[in-house]
Design an enzyme around this catalytic site. Structure first.
Site, mmCIF file in Angstrom:
data_model
loop_
_atom_site.group_PDB
_atom_site.id
_atom_site.type_symbol
_atom_site.label_atom_id
_atom_site.label_comp_id
_atom_site.label_asym_id
_atom_site.label_seq_id
_atom_site.Cartn_x
_atom_site.Cartn_y
_atom_site.Cartn_z
ATOM 1 N N SER A 1 -7.492 1.963 -4.189
ATOM 2 C CA SER A 1 -5.596 3.176 -3.231
ATOM 3 C C SER A 1 -4.846 3.388 -4.591
ATOM 4 O O SER A 1 -4.012 4.050 -4.640
ATOM 5 C CB SER A 1 -5.018 1.883 -2.974
ATOM 6 O OG SER A 1 -5.418 1.621 -1.377
ATOM 7 N N GLU B 1 0.373 -1.341 -0.512
ATOM 8 C CA GLU B 1 0.066 0.066 0.052
ATOM 9 C C GLU B 1 0.931 0.759 -0.026
ATOM 10 O O GLU B 1 0.617 2.014 -0.189
ATOM 11 C CB GLU B 1 -1.103 0.203 0.964
ATOM 12 C CG GLU B 1 -1.437 1.419 1.378
ATOM 13 C CD GLU B 1 -2.842 1.555 0.211
ATOM 14 O OE1 GLU B 1 -2.643 1.938 -0.217
ATOM 15 O OE2 GLU B 1 -3.307 0.193 0.075
ATOM 16 N N ASP C 1 -16.391 11.873 -18.800
ATOM 17 C CA ASP C 1 -17.503 11.168 -18.296
ATOM 18 C C ASP C 1 -17.402 9.449 -18.652
ATOM 19 O O ASP C 1 -16.582 9.800 -19.710
ATOM 20 C CB ASP C 1 -18.371 12.145 -19.098
ATOM 21 C CG ASP C 1 -19.791 11.079 -18.475
ATOM 22 O OD1 ASP C 1 -19.957 10.757 -17.103
ATOM 23 O OD2 ASP C 1 -21.034 11.489 -19.000
ATOM 24 N N ILE C 2 -17.463 8.865 -18.072
ATOM 25 C CA ILE C 2 -16.970 7.075 -18.226
ATOM 26 C C ILE C 2 -18.496 6.859 -17.862
ATOM 27 O O ILE C 2 -19.386 7.559 -17.494
ATOM 28 C CB ILE C 2 -16.751 6.734 -17.013
ATOM 29 C CG1 ILE C 2 -15.211 7.462 -16.201
ATOM 30 C CG2 ILE C 2 -16.515 5.273 -16.896
ATOM 31 C CD1 ILE C 2 -14.216 7.458 -18.021
ATOM 32 N N ASP D 1 -22.525 10.078 -11.966
ATOM 33 C CA ASP D 1 -22.864 8.248 -11.060
ATOM 34 C C ASP D 1 -22.235 7.834 -10.094
ATOM 35 O O ASP D 1 -21.273 8.062 -9.863
ATOM 36 C CB ASP D 1 -22.841 6.830 -12.430
ATOM 37 C CG ASP D 1 -21.200 7.100 -12.824
ATOM 38 O OD1 ASP D 1 -20.633 6.383 -12.291
ATOM 39 O OD2 ASP D 1 -21.065 7.308 -14.015
ATOM 40 N N GLY E 1 -22.996 12.132 -17.137
ATOM 41 C CA GLY E 1 -23.636 12.534 -16.010
ATOM 42 C C GLY E 1 -23.001 11.477 -14.557
ATOM 43 O O GLY E 1 -21.468 10.777 -15.399
ATOM 44 N N ASP F 1 1.360 4.235 -2.508
ATOM 45 C CA ASP F 1 1.169 4.874 -3.184
ATOM 46 C C ASP F 1 1.990 6.351 -3.362
ATOM 47 O O ASP F 1 1.868 6.956 -4.280
ATOM 48 C CB ASP F 1 0.196 5.528 -1.835
ATOM 49 C CG ASP F 1 -0.787 4.982 -0.535
ATOM 50 O OD1 ASP F 1 -2.079 4.390 -1.626
ATOM 51 O OD2 ASP F 1 -1.453 4.515 0.208
#
Length: 595
Positions: free
Chosen positions: A514, A303, A556-557, A577, A575, A307
Site C-alpha cells: 500500500s 490506509e 533493477d532489484i 522477477d 531483469g 496513501d
C-alpha cells in the site's frame, strides 16, 4: 452514476410492438449454470435463508460488442513504437466500442419484462453495457434459477446476501457477461488493505534530511536513515524527483481510491507536511464522495492517510483527489431494510468510467485472493480497467502483502490442492502492479512483496520475453504450484516498509505494498506533469512502455524473495522477477527517455 438513455425509450417502443412475452416464456426456464462455487468461500459461513421480500439493485453486465477492438486500440495508443502512441480515446469513443449489440439489449429487455420488471425504472450506463434494476430476492431466485442466503464473514462480522451458484437462460449466455450480486462474496471489509502498522518500528518526529534535499549541498547519496524510516525526502532522493517542480497543475491530477470507512484526514496531513514536507503546508486535497461515501474527519484511516500523505508528499503541488466510496451498509440479519448491493468496488468503477475527465494517474491499495473472485466478475472488472487505460489513465495497484500466498494456500475448487495464491486486481493485465522493496544502497525485495502468476488471465504479449527468461532460469522449481502461462506480476516496485505516517496527530510506522503503489504513482504523476507541460499526452497504460524502452530507466532489484505457502517463494534477480517486477523508478532517467 447511471442514467436512462434515449435507447431505453426506443427499446420500450420496440418491445411494445413485439409478440407477447408469454409466448416466449419457455426459453426463460431453460437454464445453464453461469458460475458456481464448490464450497462456501473461506472466511464465510452460512447464516440462514435470505428473506424473499428483501430488495436490492441487480446489476446486469451485457456483452461488450467490440471489446476486442478496444483492446487493440489500448495497445496501439500505449505502444511507444506505434504510430498511434499517445492518441488516447475519448469517453464517447470508448463507449462506442463497449456498447452491447442491439440483439443483446433486446433479449435482456425481453427477459426482464417476462419477469414483470419495470424497464422504465432501470438505469443504464453511458455505454449501455450495464443495466441496473431493483428486484426482490424472490424475483432474483426465479430469474437466476438459484437460492439466495445470508452469509457471515467471521473476521469482520459482516453479513451479505449471496448465492453459491447462479444460472441464466441458455439463450442469454452469449449476451450477458455477469449478474451481480450473486457469487462474489468480497466486500470492502473482507478485502485486504495492503498495509499494516509496523508495531515497534522506529519513528521520527521531523526529517533531518530536509535541509539537504535540494540546492548546492543537496544529497549526493540517499541517507542511511532511510533504510529504517521512510519520509518523502527519502523517496524523492532515492527516486530522483527532488529537483523537479510540477508546472502543469491546472491539467494534471492524481487520484487515490478509498473505500468503506477509510477517511483521509486533513489535520493529519497538515501535521505530516509540517514535519516532512514544509513547503506543502496549508495545501490539501479534494475529496470526491462516491455512492454515499463519507468524509468523517474524526475517524482518520491508516490506509487512507498513508496513501494521501505520500501521493501529495511526492507530487506536490499537483492536485490530488481522494475518492471516498461508500456503498451500502452491510445486510443486518434482523432488519430487512432494502439496500444496494454492498459492492462499492463496482460502484467506484462505474462512477469513474462515466466521468468525462479522469485523473491521469490513479492508485489503489486493496485486493483479494484471485480465487475468491468469480472468474466472470474478475474479467468484467479487468475490462473496465482497459477502458480507463485507453482514455489515458495510468492505473496502479498494490501487489499484496502475502508473498506468493498467505494462509493455508489451498485451492477452493473442491480439490483442496496446495498452490500459490495470486491476487486480484494485481493479476489483471490492464493495470500496473507494484511490489515492495526495503533498505537503500542497494534496495532489496521486501519479504512480503506479493507476486506470482494469474490463474484467470493469460500472459500478455508485452511481458512474454521477460517472463519467459525468468521461467527458464527457474526451471522446475515449484512446478505445479503456479500457472506458468498466466499473467505475471508485479510489473514494478517501490519502497514498502518504515513509512512515517501521521494518524490522529501521532507518527505511526506503516508498511505494505500500500505504500509502494502511491509512491510509484507519485513518480508517474510527475512524469505526466512533465509530458503535459511539453504539450504531450500523458503516459496512460504503462506496461507496454515499461517492458520495452523504459526498462533501462528502472533500478533493477536483484536480491530478496517473497516466501509463502510453506516455501521460500520466488527470488529477485537480474531483469524481471515475480517479486519486484522490472524494478524501482529513476525519475531522471525516465524523464530523459520520454524527451
Amino acid at each position: 452514476m447511471f442514467w436512462t438513455s434515449q435507447a431505453l425509450i426506443l427499446g420500450l417502443a420496440h418491445l411494445a410492438a413485439s409478440k407477447p412475452f408469454s409466448s416466449q416464456s419457455k426459453r426463460w426456464d431453460d437454464f445453464g449454470v453461469k458460475h458456481a462455487w464448490d464450497e462456501v468461500p473461506r472466511g464465510w459461513e452460512l447464516h440462514g435463508p435470505a428473506p424473499t421480500d428483501y430488495t436490492f439493485d441487480m446489476r446486469i453486465a451485457l456483452r461488450q460488442d467490440r471489446f476486442d477492438d478496444l483492446v487493440t486500440a489500448l495497445y496501439e495508443v500505449s505502444d511507444p513504437t506505434h504510430e498511434r502512441y499517445g492518441q488516447h480515446l475519448s469517453k464517447e469513443e470508448v463507449a462506442a466500442l463497449v456498447a452491447p449489440h442491439r440483439d443483446s439489449v433486446d433479449l435482456v429487455e425481453s427477459w426482464l419484462a417476462a419477469h414483470n420488471l419495470d424497464l422504465a425504472s432501470s438505469e443504464r450506463s453511458h455505454a449501455g453495457d450495464w443495466i441496473t434494476i431493483r428486484v426482490s430476492v424472490a424475483q432474483a431466485e426465479k430469474m437466476l434459477g438459484t437460492k439466495y442466503n445470508v452469509f457471515r464473514h467471521g473476521q469482520s462480522d459482516e453479513y451479505v446476501i449471496r448465492t453459491m451458484n447462479y444460472s441464466l437462460p441458455n439463450v442469454l449466455h452469449e449476451h450477458v457477461a455477469l449478474v451481480s450480486p450473486t457469487t462474489y462474496f468480497g466486500t470492502m471489509k473482507s478485502m485486504k488493505a495492503t498495509s499494516f502498522i509496523h508495531e515497534g518500528g522506529p519513528t521520527i518526529q521531523s526529517d533531518p534530511n530536509l535541509a539537504r534535499l535540494t540546492g548546492p549541498n543537496s544529497l549526493a547519496t540517499v541517507p542511511s536513515s532511510c533504510a529504517t524510516t521512510i519520509t518523502p525526502s527519502c523517496l524523492r532522493a532515492l527516486y530522483k524527483t527532488s529537483d523537479y517542480t510540477p508546472s502543469a497543475t491546472k491539467q494534471n491530477r492524481l487520484g487515490v481510491v478509498g473505500y468503506l470507512a477509510e477517511y483521509a484526514n486533513r489535520a493529519d496531513l497538515d501535521t505530516f507536511f509540517k514535519s516532512f514536507r514544509p513547503d506543502a503546508v496549508n495545501s490539501s486535497y479534494t475529496t470526491v464522495l462516491v455512492n454515499g461515501g463519507g468524509d468523517d474527519q474524526s475517524r482518520p484511516g491508516v490506509e487512507a492517510n498513508l496513501d494521501i500523505q505520500y501521493t501529495t508528499g511526492i507530487s506536490y503541488p499537483t492536485p490530488n483527489i481522494y475518492y471516498s466510496t461508500g456503498g451500502s451498509p452491510p445486510f443486518i440479519p434482523d432488519s430487512y431494510t432494502p439496500s444496494n448491493t454492498n459492492e462499492p468496488y463496482l460502484d467506484w468503477l462505474n462512477f469513474i468510467v462515466d466521468q468525462k475527465d479522469i485523473p491521469q494517474t490513479i492508485t489503489t491499495s486493496y485486493g483479494d485472493e484471485e480465487q475468491t473472485v468469480p472468474r466472470d466478475y474478475a474479467i468484467r472488472v479487468c475490462n473496465i480497467f482497459a477502458q480507463l487505460g485507453s482514455r489515458g489513465t495510468t492505473l496502479l495497484f498494490a501487489s499484496g502483502d502475502s508473498g506468493v500466498g498467505g494462509g493455508q494456500c489451498l485451492t477452493n475448487d473442491g480439490q483442496n490442492r496446495t498452490a500459490f495464491m495470486p491476487a486480484f486486481p494485481a493479476s489483471c493485465p490492464f493495470v500496473t502492479t507494484v511490489g515492495g522493496t526495503t533498505h537503500v544502497s542497494p534496495e532489496v525485495a521486501v519479504d512480503f512483496s506479493g507476486g506470482g502468476f494469474s490463474n484467470y488471465f493469460a500472459r500478455p504479449s508485452y511481458q512474454s520475453k521477460d517472463v519467459s527468461t525468468y521461467l527458464t532460469g527457474l526451471g522446475n522449481q515449484y512446478s505445479g504450484l503456479f500457472n506458468s502461462s498466466g499473467r505475471a506480476y508485479p510489473d514494478v516496485s517501490a519502497q514498502a516498509q518504515g513509512f512515517q505516517v501521521v494518524v490522529n496527530g501521532r507518527v505511526t510506522p506503516v508498511g505494505g505494498t500500500s505504500a509502494s503503489s502511491p509512491t510509484f504513482a507519485g513518480v508517474i504523476s510527475l512524469l505526466n506533469d512533465y509530458l503535459i507541460s511539453k504539450g504531450k499526452a500523458p503516459l496512460g497504460f504503462l506496461n507496454p512502455l515499461l517492458y520495452s524502452k523504459a526498462a533501462s530507466a528502472l533500478n533493477d532489484i536483484t536480491s530478496g524473495s517473497n516466501p509463502g505457502c510453506g516455501t521460500n517463494g520466488f527470488s529477485a534477480g537480474k531483469g524481471w522477477d515475480p517479486v519486484t517486477g522490472l524494478g524501482t523508478p529513476d525519475f531522471s532517467k525516465l524523464k530523459k527517455l520520454l524527451g
